[in-house]
Write a protein that holds these residues in place. Structure first.
Motif, short mmCIF file in Angstrom:
data_model
loop_
_atom_site.label_atom_id
_atom_site.label_comp_id
_atom_site.label_asym_id
_atom_site.label_seq_id
_atom_site.Cartn_x
_atom_site.Cartn_y
_atom_site.Cartn_z
N TRP A 58 1.24 -1.53 0.07
CA TRP A 58 0.14 -0.36 0.07
C TRP A 58 1.20 1.66 -0.12
CZ3 TRP A 58 -0.59 4.37 2.98
CH2 TRP A 58 -1.40 5.16 3.01
N GLN A 59 2.07 1.36 0.72
CA GLN A 59 3.10 2.25 0.93
C GLN A 59 3.70 2.82 -0.35
OE1 GLN A 59 4.87 1.44 4.56
NE2 GLN A 59 4.16 2.40 5.52
N ARG A 60 4.00 2.01 -0.76
CA ARG A 60 4.69 1.59 -2.43
C ARG A 60 3.66 2.21 -3.61
NH1 ARG A 60 9.10 -0.76 -3.69
NH2 ARG A 60 9.57 -1.58 -1.49
N SER A 61 2.01 1.89 -3.62
CA SER A 61 1.45 2.28 -4.38
C SER A 61 1.37 3.60 -3.94
CB SER A 61 0.09 1.48 -4.08
OG SER A 61 -0.93 2.30 -4.56
N PHE A 62 1.10 3.90 -2.73
CA PHE A 62 0.45 5.70 -1.95
C PHE A 62 1.65 6.33 -2.61
CE2 PHE A 62 1.86 8.51 1.16
CZ PHE A 62 0.91 9.61 1.06
N LEU A 63 3.34 6.15 -2.25
CA LEU A 63 4.33 6.65 -2.84
C LEU A 63 4.52 7.49 -4.53
CD1 LEU A 63 6.65 6.10 -0.67
CD2 LEU A 63 4.78 7.89 -0.60
N THR A 64 4.08 6.00 -5.03
CA THR A 64 4.44 6.15 -6.91
C THR A 64 3.29 6.77 -6.59
OG1 THR A 64 5.03 3.25 -6.57
CG2 THR A 64 3.91 4.77 -8.66
N ASP A 65 1.59 7.03 -6.49
CA ASP A 65 1.09 7.88 -7.51
C ASP A 65 1.39 9.54 -6.88
OD1 ASP A 65 -0.79 5.44 -8.27
OD2 ASP A 65 -1.95 5.82 -6.52
N LEU A 66 1.62 9.52 -5.64
CA LEU A 66 2.24 11.27 -5.37
C LEU A 66 3.48 11.30 -5.98
CD1 LEU A 66 0.73 13.12 -2.43
CD2 LEU A 66 2.49 12.14 -0.93
N ARG A 98 0.49 13.80 6.41
CA ARG A 98 0.88 12.34 7.10
C ARG A 98 1.12 11.17 6.99
NH1 ARG A 98 -3.85 13.49 9.24
NH2 ARG A 98 -4.82 10.89 9.18
N LYS A 99 0.43 11.02 6.23
CA LYS A 99 1.07 9.66 5.54
C LYS A 99 2.46 9.21 4.59
CE LYS A 99 -2.63 6.79 6.83
NZ LYS A 99 -2.25 5.95 7.39
N LEU A 100 2.33 10.55 4.05
CA LEU A 100 3.73 11.23 3.67
C LEU A 100 4.59 10.95 4.50
CD1 LEU A 100 5.39 11.22 1.44
CD2 LEU A 100 4.72 14.35 0.88
N HIS A 101 4.76 12.02 5.38
CA HIS A 101 5.69 12.08 6.16
C HIS A 101 5.56 11.10 7.55
CE1 HIS A 101 7.31 13.47 9.88
NE2 HIS A 101 6.70 13.74 10.60
#
Length: 257
Positions: free
Chosen positions: A22-30, A49-52
């Motif tokens: 999930w974190q990898r998908s979140f960072l990729t999209d961001l 907050r999630k990015l931090h």
């Protein structure tokens, strides 16, 4: 920190193996979002907050502001517009339904009114035939071969038979019966009439009872000097039906084949 530095930190975090899917998908999209919008990128508090938490940055040094939910007029205008659109659709559907019901009701009333028989509003005072008694009262047309006097007495016109409209054996008979009724009404409304009563072809002492012609009287109706039965026969709306002195043959009904 500018947005390029933030992209570099995101790529460094993606290079690590400890990220969840999930974190990898979140960072990729961001990362794709920041690359596309640059300094115009807007993040929600939750995204920041999630990015931090994921890459360990200080949320206070992120190079662009967060996107906070607006409580201005824009937040309720779409909902208000949707409300009015729903109301308009509801009232439109109701209007269409009620209008269709009104049209259907009007059509039924119109059909019923057209099916009513045209009354003859003048008395028949012309001389009768030599073998019959004179009718001197108004009457209405029941169907192609039956009329009804103003006192309720039904009179069967003799010498012919028209298709049934009240108990037809087939659709063709009903349609021809309606045409015969309409034609008789037309003759009654536009012609000089002679209406005479004659004895029915029944056993002695039965006239006026159910045993004789279903309690109907018998008569002959002429329009401008012509028997209406002969007119209907010539136009294909009736067939000849001759009775004897005390009885009749089976009623001819050739319209259903």
């Amino acid at each position: 920190m500018d947005h390029q530095d933030l992209i570099n930190r995101i790529e460094a975090a993606l290079a690590r193996d400890r990220l969840s899917a999930w974190q990898r998908s979140f960072l990729t999209d961001l990362r794709a979002k920041i690359e596309h919008y640059g300094s115009r990128t807007r993040l929600s508090d939750k995204q920041l907050r999630k990015l931090h938490e994921t890459i360990g940055t200080d949320r206070n040094v992120v190079p662009f502001p967060t996107q906070k939910p607006s409580r201005s007029g824009r937040s309720w205008r779409p909902r208000r517009r949707q409300f009015f659109e729903r109301e308009v659709r509801w009232w439109t559907r109701r209007f269409v339904r009620d209008f269709a019901f009104a049209v259907a009701l009007f059509a039924v009333i119109l059909a019923f009114s057209l099916s009513e028989k045209i009354p003859v509003s003048w008395p028949i005072t012309v001389p009768s035939l030599s073998n019959g008694a004179k009718f001197d009262e108004p009457f209405t047309v029941t169907d192609g071969d039956t009329i009804r006097l103003s006192d309720g007495t039904p009179v069967r016109l003799v010498g012919f038979n028209t298709p049934e409209v009240f108990s037809p054996k087939c659709r063709q008979e009903r349609e021809l019966g309606n045409r015969a009724s309409a034609r008789l009404e037309e003759l009654v409304a536009t012609s000089k009439l002679e209406l005479s009563k004659i004895p029915c072809s029944c056993p002695p002492n039965t006239e006026g009872t159910d045993a004789c012609n279903h309690s109907r009287s018998c008569g002959i109706l002429k329009a401008d000097g012509r028997d209406v039965g002969q007119i209907l026969i010539s136009e294909g709306l009736a067939v000849e039906f001759k009775c004897g002195a005390t009885g009749c043959p089976p009623t001819p009904r050739p319209w259903c084949g």
